[in-house]
Design a protein around this motif. Structure first.
Motif, PDB file in Angstrom:
ATOM      1  N   GLU A  21      63.087 -13.895  48.233  1.00 56.20           N
ATOM      2  CA  GLU A  21      62.372 -13.298  47.092  1.00 56.20           C
ATOM      3  C   GLU A  21      61.635 -14.396  46.333  1.00 56.20           C
ATOM      4  OE1 GLU A  21      62.182 -10.037  46.380  1.00 56.20           O
ATOM      5  OE2 GLU A  21      63.267  -9.808  48.275  1.00 56.20           O
ATOM      6  N   ASN A  23      60.070 -16.666  43.257  1.00 57.68           N
ATOM      7  CA  ASN A  23      60.534 -17.160  41.961  1.00 57.68           C
ATOM      8  C   ASN A  23      60.059 -16.200  40.852  1.00 57.68           C
ATOM      9  OD1 ASN A  23      59.190 -18.985  39.585  1.00 57.68           O
ATOM     10  ND2 ASN A  23      61.215 -19.740  40.139  1.00 57.68           N
ATOM     11  N   THR A  24      60.941 -15.874  39.923  1.00 51.05           N
ATOM     12  CA  THR A  24      60.600 -14.831  38.945  1.00 51.05           C
ATOM     13  C   THR A  24      59.552 -15.289  37.914  1.00 51.05           C
ATOM     14  OG1 THR A  24      62.505 -15.421  37.583  1.00 51.05           O
ATOM     15  CG2 THR A  24      62.810 -13.622  39.139  1.00 51.05           C
ATOM     16  N   VAL A  27      56.322 -14.642  39.583  1.00 44.38           N
ATOM     17  CA  VAL A  27      56.035 -13.197  39.588  1.00 44.38           C
ATOM     18  C   VAL A  27      55.521 -12.771  38.214  1.00 44.38           C
ATOM     19  CG1 VAL A  27      57.066 -10.902  39.825  1.00 44.38           C
ATOM     20  CG2 VAL A  27      57.743 -12.745  41.390  1.00 44.38           C
ATOM     21  N   GLU A  28      56.200 -13.256  37.175  1.00 42.97           N
ATOM     22  CA  GLU A  28      55.831 -12.891  35.797  1.00 42.97           C
ATOM     23  C   GLU A  28      54.396 -13.333  35.463  1.00 42.97           C
ATOM     24  OE1 GLU A  28      58.766 -14.408  32.863  1.00 42.97           O
ATOM     25  OE2 GLU A  28      56.987 -15.256  31.895  1.00 42.97           O
ATOM     26  N   GLU A 181      68.701 -17.700  43.161  1.00 50.65           N
ATOM     27  CA  GLU A 181      67.779 -17.820  44.285  1.00 50.65           C
ATOM     28  C   GLU A 181      68.570 -18.344  45.479  1.00 50.65           C
ATOM     29  OE1 GLU A 181      63.727 -18.751  41.752  1.00 50.65           O
ATOM     30  OE2 GLU A 181      64.815 -20.477  42.507  1.00 50.65           O
TER      31      GLU A 181
END
Ligand SMILES: C[S@@+](CC[C@H](N)C(=O)[O-])C[C@H]1O[C@@H](n2cnc3c(N)ncnc32)[C@H](O)[C@@H]1O
Length: 200
Positions: A21, A23-24, A27-28, A181
């Motif tokens: 997935e 890295n948030t 994504v943000e 992660e």
């Protein structure tokens, strides 16, 4: 200590050390991404694949051929194409005026490498291009949830501002957040998040 052999060994199993997935923080902030993207220390490809899935051209650079092979396998699974280059950032010379975004996610490097590389990164951006970076803070040294055990490789906002003097700050914060992660980044951590633009 954290050299090519170290990373090739860490990536040697079939498991994705930092998961698959993205890295948030990336994504943000994905609405800011402009192609072509240079992703520093891309590793096993989770972030490059995310960006390519948004239709962006991405070049991922990393010293680990093993990591980048897994990155291509992950890209294939997702039906996207990414470009990669096995290179040591201690010697790599990113081209000038090329990238809409340079992404640096947990791309911890010693100051001896950053001192040569970061001025090249500033110049590798097109005017209007952005640097988007997340790294473990110096305050992460006392925690065991991820990141190098070397304070020189850990970041502060002050270090970033002085190492990217020619970029204009868009966002700079140091926060505690849950970083989950894969098995590599495993919990509450202190990170710095930094976005800056090349104005001219
Ligand atoms: C913590 S991992 C992060 C990987 C990826 N950015 C992610 O978030 O999934 C650090 C990465 O830096 C790479 N790396 C370390 N030193 C490097 C160097 N001198 N040149 C290029 N890559 C390097 C490693 O191979 C590894 O993939």
């Amino acid at each position: 200590m954290y050299d090519q052999d170290f990373w090739n060994e860490r990536y040697a199993s079939d498991e994705f050390l930092y998961g698959t997935e993205p890295n948030t923080f990336l994504v943000e902030q994905a609405h800011l991404l402009q192609e072509p993207v240079l992703s520093l220390s891309e590793g096993e490809g989770r972030n490059a694949v995310f960006m390519a899935s948004r239709g962006l051209r991405v070049l991922g650079v990393d010293c680990s051929a093993v990591g980048l092979e897994k990155a291509h396998a992950l890209a294939q699974t997702h039906g996207v194409a990414i470009e990669t280059e096995v290179a040591d950032l201690a010697e790599d010379r990113p081209p000038e005026n090329r990238f809409g975004t340079v992404v640096s996610i947990f791309a911890h490097l010693p100051s001896s490498i950053r001192g040569r590389l970061y001025p090249l990164i500033e110049r590798s951006l097109v005017v209007g291009g952005m640097l988007l970076l997340e790294a473990y803070s110096e305050r992460q040294l006392e925690r065991s949830t991820g990141g190098p055990r070397d304070i020189d490789m850990l970041m502060t906002i002050d270090k970033l501002q002085s190492e990217f003097p020619n970029l204009s700050k868009v966002l700079a914060r140091e926060i505690e957040r849950e970083v989950l992660e894969g098995t590599g980044h495993t919990g509450k951590a202190v990170v710095v998040q930094y976005i800056a633009r090349r104005e001219r």
